[in-house]
Every structure is written in structure tokens, then in C-alpha cells.
Design a protein around this motif. Structure first.
Motif, short mmCIF file in Angstrom:
data_model
loop_
_atom_site.label_atom_id
_atom_site.label_comp_id
_atom_site.label_asym_id
_atom_site.label_seq_id
_atom_site.Cartn_x
_atom_site.Cartn_y
_atom_site.Cartn_z
N ILE A 1 6.47 -5.11 16.68
CA ILE A 1 6.66 -5.74 17.99
C ILE A 1 5.55 -6.75 18.17
O ILE A 1 4.39 -6.47 17.89
N ILE A 2 5.93 -7.94 18.63
CA ILE A 2 4.96 -8.98 18.91
C ILE A 2 5.30 -9.60 20.26
O ILE A 2 6.47 -9.80 20.56
N GLY A 3 4.28 -9.82 21.10
CA GLY A 3 4.61 -10.40 22.40
C GLY A 3 3.53 -10.19 23.43
O GLY A 3 2.37 -9.96 23.10
N SER A 4 3.92 -10.21 24.69
CA SER A 4 2.94 -10.27 25.77
C SER A 4 2.42 -8.91 26.22
O SER A 4 1.49 -8.84 27.02
N ALA A 5 3.00 -7.82 25.73
CA ALA A 5 2.67 -6.49 26.27
C ALA A 5 1.40 -5.91 25.66
O ALA A 5 1.34 -5.64 24.47
N ASN A 6 0.37 -5.73 26.50
CA ASN A 6 -0.81 -4.99 26.08
C ASN A 6 -0.48 -3.50 26.05
O ASN A 6 0.60 -3.07 26.45
N LEU A 7 -1.44 -2.69 25.59
CA LEU A 7 -1.17 -1.26 25.41
C LEU A 7 -0.78 -0.58 26.72
O LEU A 7 -0.03 0.41 26.72
N GLY A 8 -1.26 -1.10 27.85
CA GLY A 8 -0.93 -0.51 29.14
C GLY A 8 0.56 -0.43 29.39
O GLY A 8 1.02 0.37 30.21
N ILE B 1 -2.05 -0.98 15.67
CA ILE B 1 -1.89 -1.72 16.91
C ILE B 1 -3.10 -2.63 17.10
O ILE B 1 -4.24 -2.21 16.88
N ALA B 2 -2.85 -3.87 17.51
CA ALA B 2 -3.93 -4.81 17.82
C ALA B 2 -3.57 -5.52 19.12
O ALA B 2 -2.62 -6.30 19.17
N VAL B 3 -4.32 -5.23 20.18
CA VAL B 3 -4.03 -5.79 21.50
C VAL B 3 -5.31 -6.31 22.14
O VAL B 3 -6.42 -6.05 21.66
N GLY B 4 -5.16 -7.05 23.24
CA GLY B 4 -6.32 -7.56 23.95
C GLY B 4 -6.96 -6.52 24.85
O GLY B 4 -8.18 -6.36 24.87
N TYR B 5 -6.10 -5.81 25.60
CA TYR B 5 -6.60 -4.87 26.60
C TYR B 5 -5.88 -3.52 26.51
O TYR B 5 -4.76 -3.43 25.98
N VAL B 6 -6.53 -2.49 27.06
CA VAL B 6 -5.95 -1.15 27.12
C VAL B 6 -6.21 -0.59 28.52
O VAL B 6 -6.92 -1.18 29.33
N SER B 7 -5.65 0.58 28.79
CA SER B 7 -5.97 1.33 30.01
C SER B 7 -6.21 2.78 29.63
O SER B 7 -5.77 3.23 28.56
N ARG B 8 -6.89 3.52 30.48
CA ARG B 8 -7.13 4.93 30.21
C ARG B 8 -5.82 5.69 30.06
O ARG B 8 -5.67 6.51 29.15
N THR C 1 -6.88 -1.55 17.43
CA THR C 1 -7.91 -2.59 17.48
C THR C 1 -7.80 -3.30 18.82
O THR C 1 -6.73 -3.76 19.20
N ILE C 2 -8.93 -3.38 19.54
CA ILE C 2 -8.95 -3.96 20.89
C ILE C 2 -9.77 -5.24 20.87
O ILE C 2 -10.89 -5.26 20.36
N LYS D 1 -15.31 -8.22 17.43
CA LYS D 1 -16.62 -8.76 17.80
C LYS D 1 -16.71 -10.28 17.63
O LYS D 1 -17.46 -10.94 18.35
N ALA D 2 -15.98 -10.83 16.66
CA ALA D 2 -16.20 -12.20 16.23
C ALA D 2 -15.70 -13.24 17.23
O ALA D 2 -16.20 -14.37 17.26
N PHE D 3 -14.71 -12.86 18.05
CA PHE D 3 -14.10 -13.80 18.99
C PHE D 3 -13.27 -12.99 19.97
O PHE D 3 -13.15 -11.78 19.85
N LYS D 4 -12.71 -13.65 20.96
CA LYS D 4 -11.77 -12.99 21.86
C LYS D 4 -10.40 -12.96 21.19
O LYS D 4 -9.81 -14.01 20.94
N TYR D 5 -9.93 -11.78 20.90
CA TYR D 5 -8.58 -11.63 20.34
C TYR D 5 -7.64 -11.23 21.47
O TYR D 5 -7.80 -10.16 22.08
N HIS D 6 -6.63 -12.07 21.74
CA HIS D 6 -5.73 -11.86 22.86
C HIS D 6 -4.30 -11.55 22.41
O HIS D 6 -3.38 -11.47 23.23
N GLY D 7 -4.10 -11.38 21.12
CA GLY D 7 -2.76 -11.10 20.62
C GLY D 7 -2.30 -9.69 20.94
O GLY D 7 -3.10 -8.82 21.31
N LYS D 8 -1.00 -9.46 20.79
CA LYS D 8 -0.42 -8.13 21.00
C LYS D 8 0.54 -7.83 19.86
O LYS D 8 1.64 -8.40 19.80
N LEU D 9 0.11 -6.97 18.94
CA LEU D 9 0.89 -6.65 17.76
C LEU D 9 0.99 -5.13 17.59
O LEU D 9 0.00 -4.42 17.75
N TYR D 10 2.19 -4.67 17.27
CA TYR D 10 2.44 -3.25 17.01
C TYR D 10 3.21 -3.16 15.70
O TYR D 10 4.31 -3.71 15.60
N CYS D 11 2.63 -2.51 14.70
CA CYS D 11 3.25 -2.46 13.38
C CYS D 11 3.50 -0.99 13.00
O CYS D 11 2.59 -0.16 13.04
#
Length: 383
Positions: free
Chosen positions: A121-128, A36-43, A64-65, A100-110
Motif C-alpha cells: 500500500i502506498i499513499g497518504s495514510a500514516n500509521l494512525g 512499514i515506513a511512515v512519517g507519523y504514528v500514534s500511541r 520505520t518512522i 535521522k538523515a532527513f524528513k521522510y514523509h512517505g507512507k509505505l506498507y509492504c
């Protein structure tokens, strides 16, 4: 490609439409590996992901966040992610990484099975989105699902590149990322406590004098929670709630605190006089009245409510996700709610700092009281 929707009125799902959360649950149930690679997560989402990994016996997991290294990460999410990362690494199943290298804002689930990605899954949904809460229950997300082998392979390849050391690092190795303090709501609604705007706190910061005292928090190490080694961790300081109850029918409140200060500090020039009230401004913007009492001037506490200081200290640790408030301290035989050295170390601070200002404020009776600042500040991850 198939679209995945949110089921939120007036755009509720119709026949034949799938939601992101249902699709995610369906795909992870078929997987032995998830990346999983997303921009944001929640507890809550981190905890839910861990439950799903265990439930479906996922043998390899990498999250990966992407946005926090530059923006700063909420301390509750950070501490939860750190614990989860260590759990997965100790189990040998995976890790959590920070871009670390940049702001990654993508949302990918493989999703993988037998070494091959079979869906994504690819799209707007963060892990939350895998754990709906009040904050995101009315947030509409739309994503797409694919089981095309070529598309899945490209998504998998991209996530692998994002996991390389020139882009990201394991969260345990991250240095220099700021933590964003979570709001401590434990003092909300307390009559004798007022909340100040940040500008007022900054003003008092500018009026601090050179008179300052470090007040260590006396707590046991995790392995010492049940030991009677003469330190009386359950009878004084911030874990006094685990001492014998005052009433046979009622346990002590988890927030009950007695901050005991050593003679070396209480006898130092400038320390507050015994039984002489003063106002306190905390570093996170709370205002209340305090005093020093007891033999040798050793007790530092809020005036009129023995829970206020505990609500401030323990509430901060709870908001940071380091401890969960306990409803019945006598029933907490494992002492999961006891504050430990490890908790304070993870928080980044094991002492309070009491600093006098050159300001005064009027009490209810019209008398002028000194104003002191009280700090319990976390540090950036730069050590």
C-alpha cells in the motif's frame, strides 16, 4: 493499482470501493513479514499494530518512522514505541527505527510471505489510519494498493534502503531527538487551579531568584513494589494511594499524594515557612496555592485539595504513556499503577525543583503571597 478510500460522509464508500483500514487488515492476515515506513504514528496505532502482529503470528515486523528526529516526537508515542521496540527485539521478531538523515514523509506498507513481497500500500495514510480516534476520524486519506510483483519489489527495495544505518537507527539508539510534552488534562476543571499562557510562565522564569530546592520523589524500583523493606512506599510520598483506605468501603484515590521532604531541605535557609501559603507556577503553566505543613515542616502540598499535586505529577506520567490511572487502588493487587524508579527514569526526571521568584500576587483576602516556580521537566534524548 487499486485505490483505497476513507469512508467519510459526504464521500462515503460506494459499491466496489475498499477502505485503507480494511485492506490493511486483509493483507496483514496473509503475511508472515510486514515492513512499514511512515512519517507519523500514534500511541493507539502502535498498540493496534502490536495486537495485529500477535493475532496473525507475524514473525518479522519493522516500523520505520520518518518525521520526528527533526521535528521532535510526542512523548506518549515515543515511550510506547520504545516499549514496543524492546518487546519485538526480545521476541526476535523486529524493531522500530527512526529516520535521522532527513524528513521522510512517505507512507509505505509492504507485505511478505515466504520471503517475497506479495502486496503493498502506498499513499497518504500514516500509521494512525489503522486505529481511528477522535483526532483522525474525520481525516480523509486516499491510498493505492498493488499486488504487481515488480512494483512490490521496488517498494520493498526502497524500504530496505531506508532501514540502512546511514538513513535510520533503532529507536533505542537515538540521541538528540527532542520530546514534545503531551498535554496533562488531569487538572482540567479543578476550581482552585488556573492555567497560564506560556508567556506568563516565561515571565516568571525570568524572575527566579537564587533560592531553589530539589525535592526527590521517593518511589520503589519495579521489583520492590510488593516489598515491605521499611521504606513505606505505600504509606507516604506519591504512592500513598496504596496505603490502607480511610474507609472500609472506599479505596484511596489514585491521584492522592503526600510529598514528604527531608529535614536537610526543610531546615535550609529560604525554604517556605510552615503553614504560610504561597502561589505556585508550574513549568507547564498551572497556577495554584500551596503550603508546607506537618511536624518538621515535612509535608509539601496544595492548599485545599490533596489530589492537586498528584494530578500534576501523575497526570504528566500518564500523559507520557508511562502509567495508566487506576480506578480502584485496592483492587490493583499487581500495583500496575504504582510509580516506580523505572517510570521516572524513562520520563527523564526523578525530582521536583521548587524555585522562589521575586514576585508576589494577591490572595482572595487581599494579602500578598510569594510566587514560587515548580518544575518537573523532561530532557531531550541527548545522553
Amino acid at each position: 493499482m487499486k485505490l483505497l478510500y476513507s469512508n467519510i460522509l459526504p464521500l462515503g464508500t460506494t459499491e466496489g470501493q475498499d477502505t485503507f483500514i480494511d485492506c490493511f487488515h486483509e493483507q496483514i492476515a496473509k503475511s508472515d513479514r510486514v515492513d512499514i515506513a511512515v512519517g507519523y504514528v500514534s500511541r493507539a496505532a502502535l498498540e493496534e499494530l502490536d495486537l495485529l502482529v500477535e493475532k496473525h503470528n507475524v514473525s518479522s515486523i519493522c516500523l520505520t518512522i520518518g518525521m520526528y528526529f527533526i521535528e521532535g516526537m510526542p512523548e506518549g508515542s515515543y515511550n510506547c514505541a520504545l516499549k514496543l521496540n524492546r518487546k519485538w527485539q526480545e521476541a526476535g521478531i523486529g524493531e522500530i527505527r527512526i529516520v535521522k538523515a532527513f524528513k521522510y514523509h512517505g507512507k509505505l506498507y509492504c507485505f511478505y510471505h515466504d520471503g517475497k513481497p506479495f502486496s503493498a500500500i502506498i499513499g497518504s495514510a500514516n500509521l494512525g489510519a489503522i486505529k481511528l480516534e477522535a483526532s483522525n476520524r474525520r481525516q480523509y486519506e486516499i491510498s493505492s494498493f498493488t499486488d504487481d510483483s515488480a512494483e512490490c519489489r521496488k517498494i520493498a527495495e526502497f524500504i530496505e534502503r531506508l532501514k540502512e544505518d546511514n538513513c535510520s537507527s533503532n529507536i533505542d539508539h537515538i540521541k538528540g531527538m527532542s520530546l514534545i510534552r503531551e498535554v496533562n488534562t488531569s487538572l482540567s476543571g479543578i476550581d482552585t487551579v488556573t492555567q497560564l499562557p506560556p508567556t506568563a510562565v516565561q515571565l516568571y522564569e525570568k524572575h527566579k531568584t537564587g533560592v531553589s530546592f530539589v525535592l526527590p520523589l521517593k518511589v520503589p524500583a519495579y521489583d520492590e513494589r510488593h516489598m515491605d523493606d521499611g521504606k513505606h512506599y505505600t504509606k507516604s510520598n506519591i504512592n500513598v494511594c496504596y496505603a490502607a483506605p480511610r474507609s472500609k468501603r472506599k479505596s484511596r484515590d489514585w491521584y492522592e499524594t503526600q510529598l514528604t521532604v527531608s529535614k536537610e531541605i526543610t531546615r535550609a535557609p529560604g525554604y517556605p515557612e510552615k503553614n504560610k501559603a504561597f502561589f505556585v507556577v508550574t513549568d507547564d503553566g498551572y497556577w495554584f496555592k500551596a503550603h508546607t505543613t506537618s511536624d518538621g515542616n515535612k509535608q509539601f502540598s496544595a492548599v485545599g485539595d490533596e489530589l492537586i499535586l498528584g494530578r500534576w505529577i501523575k497526570g504528566r506520567l500518564a500523559a507520557a504513556g508511562l502509567v495508566t490511572p487506576v480506578n480502584d487502588t485496592q483492587a490493583d493487587t499487581d500495583r500496575k499503577g504504582m510509580i516506580t524508579k523505572e517510570m521516572l527514569r524513562e520520563y527523564g526526571c526523578d525530582s521536583l525543583v521548587l524555585s522562589k521568584t521575586d514576585q508576589k500576587a494577591l490572595d482572595e483576602d487581599g494579602s500578598e503571597l510569594d510566587v514560587w516556580m515548580l518544575s518537573f521537566e523532561t530532557m531531550a534524548l541527548n545522553e
